[in-house]
Design an enzyme around this catalytic site. Sequence first.
Site, PDB file in Angstrom:
ATOM      1  N   LYS A 244      64.302  91.491  26.564  1.00 33.80           N
ATOM      2  CA  LYS A 244      64.316  89.822  27.356  1.00 33.80           C
ATOM      3  C   LYS A 244      64.613  90.269  28.941  1.00 33.80           C
ATOM      4  O   LYS A 244      65.404  91.196  29.568  1.00 33.80           O
ATOM      5  CB  LYS A 244      65.885  89.210  26.718  1.00 33.80           C
ATOM      6  CG  LYS A 244      66.208  88.169  27.810  1.00 33.80           C
ATOM      7  CD  LYS A 244      67.348  87.427  27.293  1.00 33.80           C
ATOM      8  CE  LYS A 244      67.851  86.373  28.365  1.00 33.80           C
ATOM      9  NZ  LYS A 244      68.968  85.607  27.833  1.00 33.80           N
ATOM     10  N   LYS A 256      74.533  76.278  34.570  1.00 34.04           N
ATOM     11  CA  LYS A 256      75.920  76.899  34.064  1.00 34.04           C
ATOM     12  C   LYS A 256      76.793  76.452  35.033  1.00 34.04           C
ATOM     13  O   LYS A 256      76.593  76.230  36.143  1.00 34.04           O
ATOM     14  CB  LYS A 256      75.546  78.528  34.178  1.00 34.04           C
ATOM     15  CG  LYS A 256      74.775  79.254  33.284  1.00 34.04           C
ATOM     16  CD  LYS A 256      74.785  80.504  33.352  1.00 34.04           C
ATOM     17  CE  LYS A 256      73.866  81.295  32.213  1.00 34.04           C
ATOM     18  NZ  LYS A 256      74.416  81.292  31.065  1.00 34.04           N
ATOM     19  N   ASP A 268      70.404  89.692  33.245  1.00 35.91           N
ATOM     20  CA  ASP A 268      69.708  88.994  32.210  1.00 35.91           C
ATOM     21  C   ASP A 268      68.474  89.355  31.735  1.00 35.91           C
ATOM     22  O   ASP A 268      67.747  89.139  31.026  1.00 35.91           O
ATOM     23  CB  ASP A 268      69.792  87.365  32.233  1.00 35.91           C
ATOM     24  CG  ASP A 268      70.015  86.750  31.046  1.00 35.91           C
ATOM     25  OD1 ASP A 268      70.609  87.370  30.131  1.00 35.91           O
ATOM     26  OD2 ASP A 268      69.708  85.439  31.045  1.00 35.91           O
ATOM     27  N   ARG A 331      65.604  82.903  23.927  1.00 37.88           N
ATOM     28  CA  ARG A 331      65.303  82.767  22.652  1.00 37.88           C
ATOM     29  C   ARG A 331      63.839  82.357  22.867  1.00 37.88           C
ATOM     30  O   ARG A 331      62.672  82.554  22.114  1.00 37.88           O
ATOM     31  CB  ARG A 331      65.960  82.017  21.733  1.00 37.88           C
ATOM     32  CG  ARG A 331      66.179  80.816  22.224  1.00 37.88           C
ATOM     33  CD  ARG A 331      67.431  80.134  21.441  1.00 37.88           C
ATOM     34  NE  ARG A 331      68.525  80.836  21.718  1.00 37.88           N
ATOM     35  CZ  ARG A 331      69.836  80.231  21.239  1.00 37.88           C
ATOM     36  NH1 ARG A 331      70.215  79.465  20.222  1.00 37.88           N
ATOM     37  NH2 ARG A 331      71.151  80.803  21.942  1.00 37.88           N
TER      38      ARG A 331
HETATM   39  N1  BES Z   1      72.129  84.986  29.155  1.00 37.57           N
HETATM   40  C1  BES Z   1      72.906  84.063  28.607  1.00 37.57           C
HETATM   41  C2  BES Z   1      73.949  84.900  27.732  1.00 37.57           C
HETATM   42  C3  BES Z   1      74.949  85.644  28.344  1.00 37.57           C
HETATM   43  C4  BES Z   1      75.992  85.301  28.665  1.00 37.57           C
HETATM   44  C5  BES Z   1      74.623  86.787  28.773  1.00 37.57           C
HETATM   45  C6  BES Z   1      77.161  85.497  29.398  1.00 37.57           C
HETATM   46  C7  BES Z   1      75.661  87.643  29.585  1.00 37.57           C
HETATM   47  C8  BES Z   1      76.803  87.080  29.722  1.00 37.57           C
HETATM   48  C9  BES Z   1      72.100  83.252  27.824  1.00 37.57           C
HETATM   49  O1  BES Z   1      70.924  82.784  28.143  1.00 37.57           O
HETATM   50  C10 BES Z   1      72.724  81.960  27.250  1.00 37.57           C
HETATM   51  O2  BES Z   1      73.010  81.307  28.164  1.00 37.57           O
HETATM   52  N2  BES Z   1      73.238  81.661  26.130  1.00 37.57           N
HETATM   53  C11 BES Z   1      73.843  80.429  25.964  1.00 37.57           C
HETATM   54  C12 BES Z   1      73.146  79.767  24.696  1.00 37.57           C
HETATM   55  C13 BES Z   1      73.692  78.602  24.361  1.00 37.57           C
HETATM   56  C14 BES Z   1      73.302  77.449  25.286  1.00 37.57           C
HETATM   57  C15 BES Z   1      73.185  78.035  22.996  1.00 37.57           C
HETATM   58  C16 BES Z   1      75.470  81.054  25.796  1.00 37.57           C
HETATM   59  O3  BES Z   1      75.613  81.802  24.900  1.00 37.57           O
HETATM   60  O4  BES Z   1      76.181  79.882  26.195  1.00 37.57           O
HETATM   61 ZN    ZN Z   2      69.832  84.104  29.448  1.00 34.09          ZN
HETATM   62 MN    MN Z   3      70.866  80.966  29.516  1.00 33.51          MN
END
Ligand code: BES
Ligand code: ZN
Ligand code: MN
Length: 478
Positions: A244, A256, A268, A331
């Site tokens: 990724k 966020k 990321d 994803r």
């Molecule tokens: N990059 C984030 C995941 C992440 C979170 C990596 C904390 C490192 C530390 C990912 O793109 C993300 O935002 N995932 C969301 C998915 C959700 C919206 C279904 C998450 O995990 O909150």
């Molecule tokens: Zn992400």
């Molecule tokens: Mn994200």
Amino acid sequence: MEFKILQKQAIKNQVFIIDLEAKISQVPEITESETAYLNTCFADDQNLITLNRYGYFIFIYLVRPKKTDALTSESIRKSGADLQGISNKYKLADLLINNISTTANAALLLAEGIALANYQFLKYRTNAKKITHTLTTVYFTKNSATLKEVNQLSITVDAIYKARTLVNEPLNFLSAEQLSAEIAAMGKEAGFKVTIFNKARLIKEKMGGILAVNRGSIQPPTFTIMEYIPKKAINKKPVVLVGKGVVYDTGGVSLKPTLNSMDRMKSDMSGAALVSAAMYAIAKMQLPLHIVALVPATDNRPGENAYVPGDVVTMASGATVEVLNTDAEGRMLLGDALHWAKRYNPELVADFATLTGAASAAIGEHGIVCMGTADDQTKQAFRESGFRQYERLVEYPLWDEYGDQIKSDIADIKNTGGASGGAITAGKFLEHFTDYPWMHFDIAGVSFATARKGYTPIGGTAYGMRMLLDFLIHYGRS
Ligand code: BES
Ligand code: ZN
Ligand code: MN
């Protein structure tokens, strides 16, 4: 960090690895009072003792066996980190490791800990010269390691340094295009082929997932293809790695929360850093494996034209995705990359991604959440590599019921799976784009450190690299 096997140099700072108190007597010029002192320290449960010889230092390291070999190995790496700290405190430039214990790989493990702890990212420090670690070279006595082992360690450490640096670079340097350029440079240095698709090519290839995420960005996306073909590959069909490459994740329109949650989002692209630096190591080690690596890259941010919740996106595979949260962007990128992987008719595909906060919440920073459709033998091999390298794996199930959670009312699937099982529903989403043996590694919890821990400095960790390389080194040879 440089590693060398001692030839004729006179290295005075020396660490002796012992496994029995009695072996103290083999240390040159050891005095009675030093021996008495060492024995007191060992009785007091210390295991790394410094002897100041006024002009140079002698370190005595006593290996204490732990419950398993893996735990013993990890304790040696950690002691390496301690030794790294002491060596720099005393401003030593080099160190000679002499393993007189019966633990055959103790010198290598100690050196690994030293080197991993010695990493620094000083590009943006104006006082870099002043704060650069003095320790630059680790020597081994001839009995302590073979040239092949030292070479392998050296390449592994280089790859980890490269991956960490890519993660540590902020977005205002490391755009998607810059990430691709860095990968091209690694390919040139190590000897693997790199092809970079620009935005026009992504449009031509209908990579709708990557393009959707990129819509809010002011910088174009890229798709980087790496390929290493050795003269005599032991695998007929390639192994494909996917990483990724979200060079920054604001969440997009589903922004966020600003309080701290974006602090580390330059990381990321840790999966991309991991697989591309792994390619560097694979090529440098000349592993007899045909390997391809794919990195879809963009930043994810809100913008006038950004994709929004409710959008339906047609992916490269033709599958339609209802976007319910633009923060579930990883994803979207990976779906297109995993679809692209099909054209290689791969023997195995492994993706690495900082995919979900859920994986991080579930097992924290002590291991990787993995899941997949690869056979049990492959999973077992990954698990063993994970334990050997202390980059451990926990396997989650890909049960059908989790797939039900990503069913959409208006498209084939949706990009979120609800409040529960977040790491797995993300995995189910990815599975949708695979038709080959596949493993998914969610490195969200381990890819970035906010405090120094053992041999892991603050910042990008490259966690998973040693596990992956260990797996590939043993691949197809059982
Ligand atoms: N990059 C984030 C995941 C992440 C979170 C990596 C904390 C490192 C530390 C990912 O793109 C993300 O935002 N995932 C969301 C998915 C959700 C919206 C279904 C998450 O995990 O909150
Ligand atoms: Zn992400
Ligand atoms: Mn994200």
